[in-house]
Design an enzyme around this catalytic site. Structure first.
Site, PDB file in Angstrom:
ATOM      1  CG  HIS A   3      27.696 -52.460-136.277  1.00  0.00           C
ATOM      2  ND1 HIS A   3      28.966 -52.046-135.936  1.00  0.00           N
ATOM      3  CD2 HIS A   3      26.853 -51.797-135.437  1.00  0.00           C
ATOM      4  CE1 HIS A   3      28.892 -51.188-134.940  1.00  0.00           C
ATOM      5  NE2 HIS A   3      27.614 -51.009-134.632  1.00  0.00           N
ATOM      6  CD  GLU A   4      22.889 -51.586-136.001  1.00  0.00           C
ATOM      7  OE1 GLU A   4      22.447 -51.791-134.853  1.00  0.00           O
ATOM      8  OE2 GLU A   4      23.615 -50.611-136.282  1.00  0.00           O
ATOM      9  CG  HIS A  18      24.255 -53.248-131.321  1.00  0.00           C
ATOM     10  ND1 HIS A  18      25.004 -52.845-130.224  1.00  0.00           N
ATOM     11  CD2 HIS A  18      24.652 -52.454-132.353  1.00  0.00           C
ATOM     12  CE1 HIS A  18      25.800 -51.854-130.577  1.00  0.00           C
ATOM     13  NE2 HIS A  18      25.624 -51.610-131.860  1.00  0.00           N
ATOM     14  CG  HIS A  33      29.646 -49.364-130.447  1.00  0.00           C
ATOM     15  ND1 HIS A  33      29.139 -48.132-130.802  1.00  0.00           N
ATOM     16  CD2 HIS A  33      28.904 -50.270-131.122  1.00  0.00           C
ATOM     17  CE1 HIS A  33      28.147 -48.284-131.656  1.00  0.00           C
ATOM     18  NE2 HIS A  33      27.979 -49.576-131.867  1.00  0.00           N
TER      19      HIS A  33
END
Length: 327
Positions: A217-218, A221, A227
């Site tokens: 998930h990170e 980024h 999101h």
């Protein structure tokens, strides 16, 4: 004038432990800190005392003046003497490495003629985690370092980072008491990624698959800050590539195609998961389904589960939204 000489009974909590104490109302906060130093090995200069979220800072104040009453509960934060020594050692080693690098940079470098293909090795060394550091003031930093190193060396994660050209300056951890509610944080699109490794009570580490899921998930980024739909699309792609890579390895397949069907054969666990879900209102998988149909159901079941987990994870990510932090 009547002087209150009845002792104040209070409880100080520190890293899951509770310390009952009894002091006179006219004793200073400094006296309380001295007792806590003896009990917890947290030096007075590094102690942070919280009473209902309010910091008790003036050491010259009496306990009565600080608002401490009988039965009060106080939270203690701060590193121990041993942890401070480890932190200073780490800082000294870092300063030594930086000095050596500066000295090397100041020396003239001899030109070396390449005798083989080195571009791929250079790319491989670029797209990775360049530093790994646990928080030295937390318990068992070496256990945290081992988990961070395992994540950095994970073949599926390295595969994803090479494919998408992800570079991360620092891979480190989040302290539960400093960032409650957060599972991950990406600082400045890859300058640092911080992961929640520990349980709330500091009595162990979170499961590897859970932490790796937050890492994917990170990593997303690094490209997308919010999101939004672009984030969700890339994050879904990363999770799928991790699953593809591991399935290819388990099947002994060294070539990864563009779709699941090129290399993927359902594992028993995923096959059972697909049979146990009613996907989009359709009937459960039948024993008469073809291999392609089973593959499709497995993919749908897996991605549906990952999507649900991802929606929950977004609430615990500090990178985007109002809870984002600078460092």
């Amino acid at each position: 004038m009547t002087v209150n000489t009845k002792p104040i009974s209070l409880t100080v909590t520190y890293r899951g432990g509770a310390y009952p104490l009894s002091l006179l109302p006219d004793e200073t906060l400094s006296a309380l800190q001295a007792q806590l130093e003896a009990l917890t090995s947290v030096p007075r200069t590094h102690q942070k005392l919280l009473l209902k979220g309010r910091k008790l800072a003036d050491e010259t104040c009496t306990l009565a003046q600080t608002g401490l009453k009988d039965g009060a509960k106080v939270q203690l934060l701060g590193p121990t003497f041993e942890e401070i020594g480890g932190l200073r050692k780490t800082e000294d080693e870092q300063a030594k490495r930086e000095r050596i690098l500066r000295e090397r940079a100041a020396k003239p470098q001899a030109k070396v003629r390449s005798t083989g293909p080195s571009s791929s090795a250079a790319i491989s060394s670029k797209y990775r985690f360049h530093r790994i550091e646990p928080l030295p003031h937390l318990p068992n930093p070496e256990s945290a370092r081992s988990l961070l190193q395992r994540l950095a060396d994970d073949p599926a994660i390295r595969h994803v980072m090479q494919n998408h050209q992800f570079a991360v300056g620092l891979l480190t951890e989040l302290a539960p008491h400093e960032h409650p509610g957060l599972l991950g944080l990406n600082v400045n699109a890859g300058q640092a990624i911080k992961l929640r490794l520990r349980t709330d009570r500091y009595d162990g580490l979170r499961t590897y698959k859970e932490v790796r899921r937050v890492l994917c998930h990170e990593l997303t980024h690094n490209v997308h800050g919010d999101h939004d739909n672009n984030f969700k699309e890339l994050n879904s792609k990363l999770n799928k590539e991790v699953a593809q890579y591991e399935e290819a390895v388990s099947q002994g397949t060294h070539h990864l195609g563009e779709s699941w069907g090129d290399v993927y054969e359902p594992s028993p666990g995923l096959e059972a998961e697909a049979h146990g879900h009613v996907l989009g209102g359709s009937v459960p998988a039948s024993a008469n389904d073809s291999v392609e149909e089973r593959r499709r159901r497995v993919l749908e079941a897996t991605m549906r589960r990952l999507q649900k987990e991802e929606e929950e994870l977004e609430q615990s990510c500090g990178t985007a939204g109002p809870s984002a932090m600078a460092s």
